[in-house]
Design a protein around this motif. Sequence first.
Motif, PDB file in Angstrom:
ATOM      1  N   ASN A   1       0.388  -0.954  -9.759  1.00 33.51           N
ATOM      2  CA  ASN A   1      -0.127  -0.632  -8.430  1.00 33.51           C
ATOM      3  C   ASN A   1      -0.244   0.893  -8.313  1.00 33.51           C
ATOM      4  OD1 ASN A   1      -0.903  -0.733  -5.770  1.00 33.51           O
ATOM      5  ND2 ASN A   1       1.079  -1.419  -4.977  1.00 33.51           N
TER       6      ASN A   1
ATOM      7  N   THR B   1       1.321   4.545  -2.406  1.00 34.02           N
ATOM      8  CA  THR B   1       1.996   5.798  -2.037  1.00 34.02           C
ATOM      9  C   THR B   1       3.490   5.522  -1.969  1.00 34.02           C
ATOM     10  OG1 THR B   1       0.097   6.565  -0.741  1.00 34.02           O
ATOM     11  CG2 THR B   1       2.238   7.583  -0.275  1.00 34.02           C
TER      12      THR B   1
ATOM     13  N   GLU C   1      -2.252   2.910  -7.057  1.00 33.58           N
ATOM     14  CA  GLU C   1      -2.747   3.511  -5.816  1.00 33.58           C
ATOM     15  C   GLU C   1      -1.682   3.553  -4.726  1.00 33.58           C
ATOM     16  OE1 GLU C   1      -5.724   4.914  -5.716  1.00 33.58           O
ATOM     17  OE2 GLU C   1      -5.893   4.337  -7.828  1.00 33.58           O
TER      18      GLU C   1
ATOM     19  N   LYS D   1       0.840  -1.195   0.000  1.00 29.10           N
ATOM     20  CA  LYS D   1       0.000   0.000   0.000  1.00 29.10           C
ATOM     21  C   LYS D   1       0.877   1.246   0.000  1.00 29.10           C
ATOM     22  CE  LYS D   1      -3.998   2.117   2.249  1.00 29.10           C
ATOM     23  NZ  LYS D   1      -4.994   1.990   3.348  1.00 29.10           N
TER      24      LYS D   1
END
Length: 583
Positions: free
Chosen positions: A268, A272, A270, A238
Amino acid sequence: MGKTAQTFGKISRRSFLGLAGATGVGVALTGCAPAAKQEEPAADSLPVTGGDPLDYDTVSWSSCHVNCGSRCPLKAYVKEGQVVRIDIDSDGDDEFGPGKIYQMRSCVRGRTNRQRIYSPDRIQKPLKRVEGTKRGEGKYEEITWDEAIDLIATTMKEIKEEYGNDAFYIQYGTGVLGGTVSKSWHPDQTMFARLMNLWGGYLRQYADYSTGQITWEMPLFNGDAWSNNEVTDLVNSKNIVLFGNNPANTRMSGSAMQYLLTQVRLQNPEATIVVVDPHLSDTAVGVANRWIPIRPGTDMALVAGMIQYLFSAGKLDEQLIRDKFVGFFSDSFADDVKAAEPTSTAFMGLDKSGKLTIKEDMSYEAYLAGTGAYKGTGEKTPEWAAGITGIPADTIRELADLYMDGPTATIQGWGPQRHSNGGNNSRAIAMIAAITGNVGISGGGTGAREGVGGVPFATPTAIPCFPEKNTVGVCVSFFDWYQAIEDYTVMNDATWGIRAIDETGVTSYAEEPGTLKLKAPIKFIWNYGSNVMMGQHADINDSLRIYNLPDEKDSGVRMIVTVDPWMTPTAMASDIILPGTTP
């Protein structure tokens, strides 16, 4: 190529050139033998112009062996023995992901290998430093291979008779670490190690300029300094945090980190991606969502501020810390230290008496609070960290919360540990990953450098180096070895970190302080495929001063031999330069 070969015993001159050049090569595509007569063109002279790049006889697979370590595949298009074009990997279906084979496309440096092979700046003949000049002046005269070999061999025999094998040193380097037989890393597995071991051995060093501190700090968390989640697992992250890591400049190619991060960004979107770095690096510009500038060498303070915030806010898993960590909590610190004390001299030494006592609270909890042994240092709040790092306190809290909202992958480069407090920096980066529960999970990471897939294997071309024949049982720090030129008599385990070393290269500390000592000064240095001696040390001017010390009984190096295709600053500090070949 020449049709005759002058022999030395059972090895031909041509074979000797191949082995000598192997310190800078993988596969020799062109030789560097001197011309037999001045008026005749050399049989192996470098071509002035190349052929038609579209007209070739054969295509051979090679690779780029330079320091970045990517080992990108290259295609060499050859016409009548000359490379006319270098191409990249364009085979396969180019699928990215675990177990897939994606095309490993070389960067510009790899694609320009042909220019290096045929560069007019190549050293092509043995050179000897002009008598009366200083090392570093760069004044040399051409000599024959016979003269170079005789001079080197005679000097080696004299030194061995007077000082023994302890006076010989192989200066490590990684200029061609991607080679197989020709590799320059690890020095104990090179052709020069084989040569010296068959002759009784040589003084070795431990650690290296690139990873001198992280190598010894990361194992405190993960068992070794290199393990991390495989890069393709980042598609499951993530958040991805890079500390002092700029792979766009240090792992440039399609087979390495920048390309992989780009693929992660595509698959990916999304995620951060945060780059913590003093510089607005190419990596930060190219793939990151956020750049957090930090004052160099203050990563430890940043992490302390993050953990203090998370701990005081009750966001950390206390039971996880008690189960998996030692030394964090004040109430268990003394017992933790006794439980974690080493039982042998192999790592960090030990208290032989077994009576180790703790008189002050030196736990991490006490450090964060500014109590116990850290009384008067203040609480390590984000505001405290902001004053040291230059990062706003709110940004420090946001970065800390990002770790709790994972999975969060942590990857550090080797820049943070190349400071005087680099050991603490590298350990702190590993700690934030571990203490937030992001180690050992998909999408997480240990805080080490990027991990790449693959299984190590022994190649058929591997040549034994006979380490069991090395009679020198002590080694010196990669950073302090030069002291053995100036005054070896003061060097022992308690003063300059001398360690014992076995035939496998495993080092250990002295059981009694002051008992591990050097037996001789460094009188002879082999250097190959590397500019470390004049390109890596903290004080190059002092290094050059030491290289030029007079050759006396207990100080001063007698001969430095460099094997390299290029006249580097290190080559200019050498007595004899032998021309190496290129990949």
